[in-house]
Write an enzyme that holds these catalytic residues in place. Sequence first.
Site, mmCIF file in Angstrom:
data_model
loop_
_atom_site.group_PDB
_atom_site.id
_atom_site.type_symbol
_atom_site.label_atom_id
_atom_site.label_comp_id
_atom_site.label_asym_id
_atom_site.label_seq_id
_atom_site.Cartn_x
_atom_site.Cartn_y
_atom_site.Cartn_z
ATOM 1 N N TYR A 252 0.834 -1.208 0.000
ATOM 2 C CA TYR A 252 0.000 0.000 0.000
ATOM 3 C C TYR A 252 0.868 1.257 0.000
ATOM 4 O O TYR A 252 1.894 1.298 0.680
ATOM 5 C CB TYR A 252 -0.935 0.009 1.218
ATOM 6 C CG TYR A 252 -1.971 -1.090 1.152
ATOM 7 C CD1 TYR A 252 -3.047 -1.000 0.257
ATOM 8 C CD2 TYR A 252 -1.870 -2.227 1.939
ATOM 9 C CE1 TYR A 252 -3.986 -2.010 0.163
ATOM 10 C CE2 TYR A 252 -2.812 -3.249 1.853
ATOM 11 C CZ TYR A 252 -3.867 -3.130 0.962
ATOM 12 O OH TYR A 252 -4.792 -4.131 0.862
ATOM 13 N N SER A 294 -11.183 -0.004 -3.698
ATOM 14 C CA SER A 294 -10.109 0.746 -3.030
ATOM 15 C C SER A 294 -8.845 -0.088 -2.888
ATOM 16 O O SER A 294 -7.831 0.403 -2.410
ATOM 17 C CB SER A 294 -10.566 1.186 -1.634
ATOM 18 O OG SER A 294 -11.591 2.133 -1.745
ATOM 19 N N ASP A 295 -8.912 -1.364 -3.267
ATOM 20 C CA ASP A 295 -7.778 -2.259 -3.013
ATOM 21 C C ASP A 295 -6.892 -2.447 -4.245
ATOM 22 O O ASP A 295 -6.279 -3.496 -4.423
ATOM 23 C CB ASP A 295 -8.304 -3.614 -2.513
ATOM 24 C CG ASP A 295 -7.259 -4.344 -1.679
ATOM 25 O OD1 ASP A 295 -6.506 -3.662 -0.950
ATOM 26 O OD2 ASP A 295 -7.183 -5.576 -1.758
ATOM 27 N N SER A 296 -6.847 -1.445 -5.104
ATOM 28 C CA SER A 296 -6.046 -1.588 -6.328
ATOM 29 C C SER A 296 -4.606 -1.154 -6.047
ATOM 30 O O SER A 296 -4.175 -0.071 -6.406
ATOM 31 C CB SER A 296 -6.671 -0.780 -7.461
ATOM 32 O OG SER A 296 -7.086 0.483 -7.000
#
Length: 415
Positions: A252, A294-296
């Site tokens: 992230y 949102s987890d790209s």
Amino acid sequence: MTTALVVRIDNNVVGRLWLDERKNFCFSYDSTWLERFRIPLSLSLPLRTEPYLDDQSHSFFANLLPEEKMRTLIARNLGVSFNNDYGLLERIGGDCAGAVSLHPETEETLPQSASYRALSLDELNTIIKELPQRPLLAGEKGLRLSLAGAQKKLPIYYDGQQYHLGYGTAPSNYIIKPAIDDLPGTVENEAYCMALARAVGLNVPPSFIHQHEDLQVFVVKRFDREVAGDAIRRLHQEDFCQALNVPPEFKYETEGGPSLSACFNLLRANSTSSGKDVLSLVNWVLFNYLIGNSDSHGKNISLLLLSEGPRLAPFYDLLSTRVYAPYGLAEGLAMKIGGESDPHAIRRKHWELFAEEVGIKPKLVLTRLKDLSQRIVTARLPLFKGEFEQFRCDTLYRLMELIAGQCADSIKQIA
Ligand SMILES: Nc1ncnc2c1ncn2[C@@H]1O[C@H](COP(=O)(O)OP(=O)(O)O)[C@@H](O)[C@H]1O
Ligand SMILES: [Mg+2]
């Protein structure tokens, strides 16, 4: 003393990986590979004769391994310490994402046999139901499968009618992803988002929902496979964390992982078709925003490293995470858009800033956002009422609402 691991791409020796006396990773290319093939194992490991030390080689290999809960279970099943990347690669590195395989040097030759075992649908259900205890079938004789990601999955060979387990060097050509525990409707969610992506023109592999009795799973065709005559050839791929030398635990952006500008710079500098690929990557960013994914992060986007040179790989792992906000799933974006990580706060100015950061004309990004929003608005309902009619569930209803809201809002922002 641990044995070295022989690193291969589609059965050709690329080099050797070993641990030095302080247990640090060392990787060295094989001289024949350097002379004949000229494909780097990773963009972060350019071809050269001197060995690479831990700081440059470790991340690439660590990123081949499953993550989080899957990793814990596999380590426990195999009796390997959780933090021992090398030990895990030794045991399950035989068939990684793309074309990479790792085998102990002491295994003189690769397993030459390649065989498939056809599974009845009942058998397949049993295997899938056992995955939580035996992820990637770790420990099953003749199987040494590794796929990154935190969720349960099973590489499989599917001939269009029957599913088969591959043994020895037999490649899989599909990936099965069962439902995620604790989050309802992930199979429907991913299948719908992938189908929607295809409907609006994004490059995604074919996928579908397989259902047998009480079990529904998401099935996706592997884009890192190529049919060559009767055989299936493995294509080399790496994710953006690997290409940027970022360890998986820092995927992230807030942890130091890849940002959108780092991804665009990488693609622009390396793709053999950079103009086209850069525009595809813009579409990936916009689409993820519009479906509330949102987890790209940098492991959910990859490059194919082909003999002609690197290209952006088709997209995968597209599902809306924001529909799970009521279940406590973090809503913050894995990569900031125009400096903003809260998807609720994204406005026109953030898209303009994003465009500047990644070196694209703001007008182009805004036009694409509007255009993609409109295409999604058009495709959304027919898909839901068509092939997804039989899979309607609360999650899909919430997803339909979320997507409609995001698209309407984006169109309004740009008008
Ligand atoms: N269709 C595909 N073809 C080839 N490789 C894939 C495909 N889908 C996923 N992968 C590989 O498998 C890894 C894990 O898949 P992903 O869908 O991201 O799972 P998770 O939900 O666990 O993150 C990816 O990082 C990618 O390397
Ligand atoms: Mg993933």
